[in-house]
Enzyme design. Structure first.
Site, PDB file in Angstrom:
ATOM      1  N   HIS A 143     -30.934  17.851   8.388  1.00 20.30           N
ATOM      2  CA  HIS A 143     -31.790  16.730   8.017  1.00 20.30           C
ATOM      3  C   HIS A 143     -33.237  17.188   7.815  1.00 20.30           C
ATOM      4  O   HIS A 143     -34.172  16.550   8.325  1.00 20.30           O
ATOM      5  CB  HIS A 143     -31.710  15.648   9.100  1.00 20.30           C
ATOM      6  CG  HIS A 143     -32.008  14.260   8.623  1.00 20.30           C
ATOM      7  ND1 HIS A 143     -33.140  13.946   7.897  1.00 20.30           N
ATOM      8  CD2 HIS A 143     -31.323  13.095   8.764  1.00 20.30           C
ATOM      9  CE1 HIS A 143     -33.145  12.651   7.634  1.00 20.30           C
ATOM     10  NE2 HIS A 143     -32.050  12.102   8.148  1.00 20.30           N
ATOM     11  N   HIS A 175     -26.030   9.041  12.861  1.00 14.85           N
ATOM     12  CA  HIS A 175     -26.298  10.451  13.190  1.00 14.85           C
ATOM     13  C   HIS A 175     -25.802  10.872  14.571  1.00 14.85           C
ATOM     14  O   HIS A 175     -26.484  11.600  15.300  1.00 14.85           O
ATOM     15  CB  HIS A 175     -27.784  10.758  13.062  1.00 14.85           C
ATOM     16  CG  HIS A 175     -28.312  10.694  11.660  1.00 14.85           C
ATOM     17  ND1 HIS A 175     -27.535  10.936  10.552  1.00 14.85           N
ATOM     18  CD2 HIS A 175     -29.570  10.404  11.191  1.00 14.85           C
ATOM     19  CE1 HIS A 175     -28.273  10.817   9.451  1.00 14.85           C
ATOM     20  NE2 HIS A 175     -29.504  10.497   9.814  1.00 14.85           N
ATOM     21  N   GLU A 181     -29.330  15.725   2.017  1.00 15.52           N
ATOM     22  CA  GLU A 181     -28.390  15.947   3.105  1.00 15.52           C
ATOM     23  C   GLU A 181     -26.984  16.069   2.533  1.00 15.52           C
ATOM     24  O   GLU A 181     -26.339  15.070   2.216  1.00 15.52           O
ATOM     25  CB  GLU A 181     -28.473  14.793   4.106  1.00 15.52           C
ATOM     26  CG  GLU A 181     -29.859  14.562   4.678  1.00 15.52           C
ATOM     27  CD  GLU A 181     -30.006  13.167   5.235  1.00 15.52           C
ATOM     28  OE1 GLU A 181     -29.377  12.871   6.276  1.00 15.52           O
ATOM     29  OE2 GLU A 181     -30.732  12.354   4.625  1.00 15.52           O
TER      30      GLU A 181
END
Length: 344
Positions: free
Chosen positions: A175, A106, A309
């Site tokens: 997210h 991420h 996602e």
């Protein structure tokens, strides 16, 4: 008509103030902060017209300063995992920070979720902008990104755009953790899920795709028809779903298509997702453990939410057979995802 308003959410010393935007239609109310483009609240009606907040999060800015599980945030420069934090572009190797086992996750130690974005109102939402400097978190090129949230009736549209001064991988997603029964409900076992994917990506023990594109036929990953999440979780190897479902084949043009539907029969709430992205990561909050104190004092145990996602396939920068994830100078990264909230 969507009502758009803003107020100050808090101040981060040395970084500046964080704004909170509220988008309100007749049936949906969404709150978004300029830290990480985070969706902090998303209230929708149930079949009796009662409103409830269906996303996990925190009451105050302090919770979001660490936000170890990325509640509600836009993650990047590259969402999901890059194997060993390494990739090569045009013969040059780049090394990223390692923050998830042996891998980069991420965007690294300070990804886009931890930055304050500049924000401005649009006709029915808010546009947030960020410039990521060349070399930030190890990524090449100065990247200019915008994320626009627009609420029209029962549909939230999220548009992502970016350009870069050098070739760089990019993969942006939101997210948010959803529980259609309400964010403080202890599990999602009574939700029905369907994902319109004929294939998924098996992963190794560090959650990196093996490179195989495997058909869902005859496996627990066949979600093409609605299945109850609770019983299906018992059939999935490991702690739960945390896998990319393949929505299109590499090389296909990015066309918006329905990709997922989740229905909570007791409340009647339905979430439908469509996207231009080639994949969607279905995650069942396997790593929540009840230790985080959320909104209203709620605790969030394992399997108390799900994420959808929409994104490029994980580790695509290291897999030539996966959809291209490189953004080169002169090109524009452009993707759209829509979340519709109805009842049935």
């Amino acid at each position: 008509m969507t009502e758009v308003s803003k107020e100050e959410f808090g101040v981060i010393p040395g970084q500046g103030s964080v704004e909170k935007w509220k988008l309100k239609s007749q049936s949906v109310t969404i709150e978004i902060i300029s830290l990480g483009c985070i969706i902090t609240s998303l209230k929708t009606q149930d079949k009796n017209g009662e409103m409830d907040d269906i996303v996990l999060g925190f009451d105050s800015l302090e919770g979001y300063l660490t936000n170890p599980r990325y509640f509600g945030a836009v993650v990047g420069r590259v969402a999901n995992r890059i194997a060993k934090g390494k990739f090569t572009i045009d013969g040059k190797e780049y090394q990223l920070a390692i923050n998830n086992g042996p891998n980069s996750l991420h965007g690294g130690l300070k990804g886009f979720d931890k930055a304050i974005w500049t924000s401005e109102a649009t006709a029915d939402g808010v546009r947030l902008s960020l410039t990521s400097r060349d070399g930030e978190e190890g990524y090449p090129g100065e990247l200019s990104a915008t994320v626009t949230y627009s609420l029209q009736g029962d549909t939230l549209t999220v548009q992502y755009h970016a350009s870069s001064s050098q070739a760089t991988p990019i993969n942006l997603t939101n997210h948010s953790y959803f529980n259609l029964a309400g964010h403080g409900t202890p599990d999602i076992y009574d939700h029905l899920v369907s994902i319109t994917a004929d294939a998924y990506l098996p992963v190794d023990d560090t959650m990196i795709p093996t490179g195989e594109i495997r058909a869902v036929d005859g496996s627990p990953f066949d979600l093409r028809k609605p299945v109850l999440i609770g019983p299906r979780l018992k059939e999935v190897p490991g702690p739960g779903f945390d896998h990319n479902f393949c929505l299109s084949s590499p090389g296909e043009p990015p066309e918006e298509r329905p990709c997922a539907r989740v229905h909570h029969p007791k409340s009647g709430r339905v979430l439908e997702v469509s996207t231009t992205q080639p994949g969607v990561q279905f995650y069942t909050a396997n790593f929540l453990d009840g230790s985080l104190r959320g909104k209203g004092g709620a605790t969030y145990p394992k399997h108390s939410a799900f994420c959808l996602e929409t994104q490029n396939w994980p580790n695509a920068v290291n897999q030539p057979e996966f959809p291209n994830t490189l953004l080169r100078p002169g090109e524009t990264y452009s993707h759209t995802t829509c979340f519709s909230f109805t009842t049935a």
